[in-house]
Design a protein around this motif. Structure first.
Motif, mmCIF file in Angstrom:
data_model
loop_
_atom_site.group_PDB
_atom_site.id
_atom_site.type_symbol
_atom_site.label_atom_id
_atom_site.label_comp_id
_atom_site.label_asym_id
_atom_site.label_seq_id
_atom_site.Cartn_x
_atom_site.Cartn_y
_atom_site.Cartn_z
ATOM 1 N N ARG A 294 8.503 6.235 1.724
ATOM 2 C CA ARG A 294 8.170 5.268 2.698
ATOM 3 C C ARG A 294 8.120 5.990 4.008
ATOM 4 O O ARG A 294 7.475 5.521 4.569
ATOM 5 C CB ARG A 294 9.403 4.140 2.673
ATOM 6 N N LEU A 295 8.908 7.114 4.295
ATOM 7 C CA LEU A 295 8.727 7.865 5.450
ATOM 8 C C LEU A 295 7.412 8.461 5.384
ATOM 9 O O LEU A 295 6.514 8.604 6.410
ATOM 10 C CB LEU A 295 9.798 9.028 5.421
ATOM 11 N N ILE A 296 6.488 8.823 4.203
ATOM 12 C CA ILE A 296 5.213 9.445 4.175
ATOM 13 C C ILE A 296 4.225 8.273 4.601
ATOM 14 O O ILE A 296 3.485 8.521 5.459
ATOM 15 C CB ILE A 296 4.957 10.035 2.803
ATOM 16 N N LEU A 297 4.726 7.189 4.119
ATOM 17 C CA LEU A 297 3.760 6.165 4.538
ATOM 18 C C LEU A 297 3.912 5.744 6.146
ATOM 19 O O LEU A 297 2.852 5.557 6.836
ATOM 20 C CB LEU A 297 3.916 4.612 3.833
ATOM 21 N N TRP A 298 5.209 5.876 6.677
ATOM 22 C CA TRP A 298 5.506 5.639 8.053
ATOM 23 C C TRP A 298 4.335 6.871 8.792
ATOM 24 O O TRP A 298 4.008 6.565 9.958
ATOM 25 C CB TRP A 298 6.733 5.701 8.332
ATOM 26 N N MET A 299 4.585 7.989 8.265
ATOM 27 C CA MET A 299 4.115 9.215 9.234
ATOM 28 C C MET A 299 2.660 8.916 8.970
ATOM 29 O O MET A 299 2.026 9.235 10.007
ATOM 30 C CB MET A 299 4.539 10.413 8.597
ATOM 31 N N VAL A 525 -8.370 -0.016 4.586
ATOM 32 C CA VAL A 525 -8.181 1.301 3.903
ATOM 33 C C VAL A 525 -6.971 1.469 2.952
ATOM 34 O O VAL A 525 -7.283 1.779 1.817
ATOM 35 C CB VAL A 525 -8.108 2.421 4.857
ATOM 36 N N ASP A 526 -5.810 0.833 3.257
ATOM 37 C CA ASP A 526 -4.593 0.899 2.627
ATOM 38 C C ASP A 526 -4.745 -0.049 1.620
ATOM 39 O O ASP A 526 -4.330 0.376 0.413
ATOM 40 C CB ASP A 526 -3.502 0.337 3.673
ATOM 41 N N PHE A 527 -5.179 -1.170 1.614
ATOM 42 C CA PHE A 527 -5.193 -1.986 0.319
ATOM 43 C C PHE A 527 -6.096 -1.506 -0.656
ATOM 44 O O PHE A 527 -6.014 -1.933 -1.853
ATOM 45 C CB PHE A 527 -5.298 -3.580 0.831
ATOM 46 N N LYS A 528 -7.469 -0.943 -0.273
ATOM 47 C CA LYS A 528 -8.224 -0.517 -1.202
ATOM 48 C C LYS A 528 -7.659 0.601 -1.918
ATOM 49 O O LYS A 528 -7.687 0.563 -3.138
ATOM 50 C CB LYS A 528 -9.458 -0.094 -0.489
ATOM 51 N N GLU A 529 -7.126 1.446 -1.215
ATOM 52 C CA GLU A 529 -6.417 2.669 -1.734
ATOM 53 C C GLU A 529 -5.348 2.272 -2.716
ATOM 54 O O GLU A 529 -5.025 2.572 -4.009
ATOM 55 C CB GLU A 529 -5.883 3.523 -0.631
ATOM 56 N N MET A 530 -4.296 1.091 -2.303
ATOM 57 C CA MET A 530 -3.518 0.713 -3.301
ATOM 58 C C MET A 530 -3.898 0.192 -4.344
ATOM 59 O O MET A 530 -3.392 0.306 -5.454
ATOM 60 C CB MET A 530 -2.485 -0.447 -2.185
#
Length: 596
Positions: A294-299, A525-530
């Motif tokens: 979750r820190l990776i996503l935050w960053m 971008v994020d939801f396509k990747e998810m």
């Protein structure tokens, strides 16, 4: 003594010590003294456990004294009728205090219990959860703006009557964030503004100008470290920015410090929430791995944001490895004057005209969208959480039961040796073990897909939760424009002053629209990747299951000997019996009796 409380926000438990609470749910708190930002209590369904203190407000009994007439106060705060929540000084340090402690300001000596959820003074206020920059809740003192930022008492009564009215609710995010003061012209221009953030017109409206020096940043290798000869233990993460090539090590509290500086500064930007601190098990491997993800996503969100990624405090966080230089940069960030309302002075907006009614309609559309998306993300989170529970528990147990049943059949087939086939029995037993393995595969699969989906959904739950307050800022600015124009039409205000209110409202409107556009870009971008990552992992998962079943199916064909016909087995047995009994007499196969 137990106290009643009301949930301000919904909270989803993530381990067995915590309980779920719903917004506006009535709660019972066993002790209003928080432990590391958590309270212990009971929800309306009778479940007992922990939940974040900042998610609830305690309902305190009214007192006859006018000094204690507040019946509701934030969790962990005294209900003393003070205008602001007064946190424990050991948990919260005001910006005034933080840069006066020259000798003791080593962040390694900060209290580990100081976490995001405990920063009630910052999160209980304006947009993004930060307090009004002119109001500091500390030592039961209400700090007021400097005289230069207030309307002067010497102003004539006629001039006063022409002013646009202030909001009666002085605790609304519109007031506490300082946006009201900005729109009404109460924020003086700085003689020197060292930072600027440009907004340009794109194909879909206003958008942030891109960071001229884009970069990415990785978070790796969480390691357990100790100090004070092993008395204190903590986890550090290696943070590696792409544009420096020099990694630095940061603890969670360092991320927490940066997060609170972001909240204090960026009024109209949805700052991503940090993963919250867990009350128990913070050194468990699963928790450390979850926090790292979750820190990776935050960053990633921080580095992709055109404004947040250029913040001087963020750059200092990523680059500084020297203790002395760190202290200097930390104090410089805490002394930053371009925060809250003053931050709006840093914007350079396009010259294109925008009709304020069109902007208001656009904001209303986004408001409805964000509410629907927030509900949908919460629904998907609940469904995914339940699916994880089934993977780890229900699905594994069911496949284990099926495997055990096959094993039982195999054992039964060995009970009568003359009719037993070792090859068949082994094949059935192997099938049972295969389904037990498939059960374990189901239990492990969430680590490959569902956990990552929950991480991304958690990030967006935090981003979406910021927008109601940010939209409220724009709504408040619209209201001031309409009021100023009405007063101008009635001859109670100069048209030039009304135009000034409208001009400053345009700044807030451009900034909000730029933030809305950035959110939509990242969302796509994020939801396509998810979704792509989830589907790919699901395909691989069921392919592995298929290979397990194909391998099991091939076993009988390879190793199972062709069973002999029942007639041959019977004839061989009978011949052996005849040979064995020949000396006794003639055996008649039809009757099996001796002729003598």
């Amino acid at each position: 003594m137990s106290l009643k409380a009301k949930a301000l926000y919904s909270f989803q438990s993530e381990n067995k010590e915590e309980i779920n609470i719903q917004e506006n749910e009535e709660l019972l708190i066993f002790d209003d003294t928080s432990l590391d930002g958590w309270l212990q209590g009971q929800n309306s369904r009778g479940e007992r456990g922990l939940f974040p203190a900042s998610y609830v407000e305690v309902i305190r009994p009214r007192s006859n004294s006018s000094l204690t007439d507040n019946s509701v106060s934030p969790a962990g705060s005294p209900g003393n009728g003070s205008s602001f929540y007064t946190p424990d000084p050991s948990h919260t340090r005001s910006s005034h205090e933080s840069y006066d402690d020259d000798d003791d300001d080593d962040w390694d000596d900060w209290d580990d219990s100081s976490t995001v959820v405990e920063e009630e003074s910052r999160r209980g206020g304006g947009a993004n959860g930060h307090a009004h920059p002119y109001q500091t809740p500390h030592d039961n003192v209400q700090y007021r703006p400097k005289p230069s930022l207030e309307r002067q008492d010497s102003m004539s009564s006629a001039k006063r009557s022409s002013m646009v009215g202030r909001n009666l609710n002085r605790f609304s995010s519109f007031v506490r964030s300082g946006v009201e003061a900005f729109v009404l012209g109460d924020v003086p221009m700085m003689s020197k503004i060292s930072e600027t953030y440009a907004i340009e017109m794109g194909t879909r409206g206003p958008q942030w100008c891109a960071n001229p020096r884009p970069f990415v940043c990785s978070i790796e290798e969480p390691i357990k470290q100790t100090k004070f000869k092993g008395i204190k233990t903590y986890i550090s993460y290696r943070v590696s920015p792409s544009h420096t090539g020099s990694p630095v090590y940061r603890r969670y509290k360092h991320f927490d410090w940066l997060y609170n500086r972001l909240l204090h500064k960026f009024t109209v930007i949805s700052v991503p929430h940090l993963p919250e601190k867990q009350a128990t098990g913070r050194f468990e491997e699963d928790f450390i791995e979850k926090r790292k993800r979750r820190l990776i996503l935050w960053m990633d969100h921080m580095t992709s944001h055109p404004v947040l990624s250029q913040y001087e405090g963020f750059e200092h966080f990523l680059m500084c490895g020297d203790d002395k230089q760190w202290k200097l940069g930390k104090r410089r960030a805490e002394k930053d004057e371009m925060v809250g309302a003053s931050f709006l002075l840093t914007f350079q907006i396009p010259s294109e005209h925008q009709d304020l009614q069109d902007v208001e309609d656009r904001v209303d559309t986004f408001k409805a969208f964000s509410k629907k998306m927030d509900d949908s993300v919460l629904q998907l989170t609940n469904v995914t959480t339940e699916l994880v529970r089934k993977h780890v528990g229900g699905f594994r147990k069911e496949f284990q039961k099926l495997g055990s049943a096959f094993q039982s059949v195999s054992q039964a087939f060995t009970m009568d040796p003359p009719y037993s086939s070792d090859a068949l029995n082994n094949a059935i037993s192997h099938t049972g073990r295969t389904y037990e393995t498939i059960g374990e595969m189901f239990a492990e699969q969430p680590k490959q897909d569902l956990y990552h989906m929950l991480d991304k959904l958690s990030l967006y739950q935090g981003l979406l939760s910021n927008f109601p307050d940010i939209i409220h800022l724009q709504k408040g600015a619209f209201a001031k424009v309409k009021e100023s124009q009405r007063m101008s039409d009635e001859g109670k205000m100069d048209q030039g002053e009304a135009d000034g209110v409208k001009k400053r409202c345009r700044v807030v409107g451009f900034a909000l629209q730029a933030e809305m556009n950035h959110f939509h870009e990242r969302r796509a971008v994020d939801f396509k990747e998810m979704m792509q990552a989830y589907l790919k992992q699901q395909i691989l998962f069921y392919q592995r299951i298929g290979k397990q079943l194909e391998s099991t199916l091939s076993i009988p064909a390879a190793s199972l000997a062709k069973p002999q016909p029942f007639s041959q087995i019977s004839r061989q047995q009978m011949m052996a019996h005849v040979t064995k009994t020949a000396a006794v007499g003639d055996v008649r196969p039809e009757t099996g009796t001796n002729t003598e």
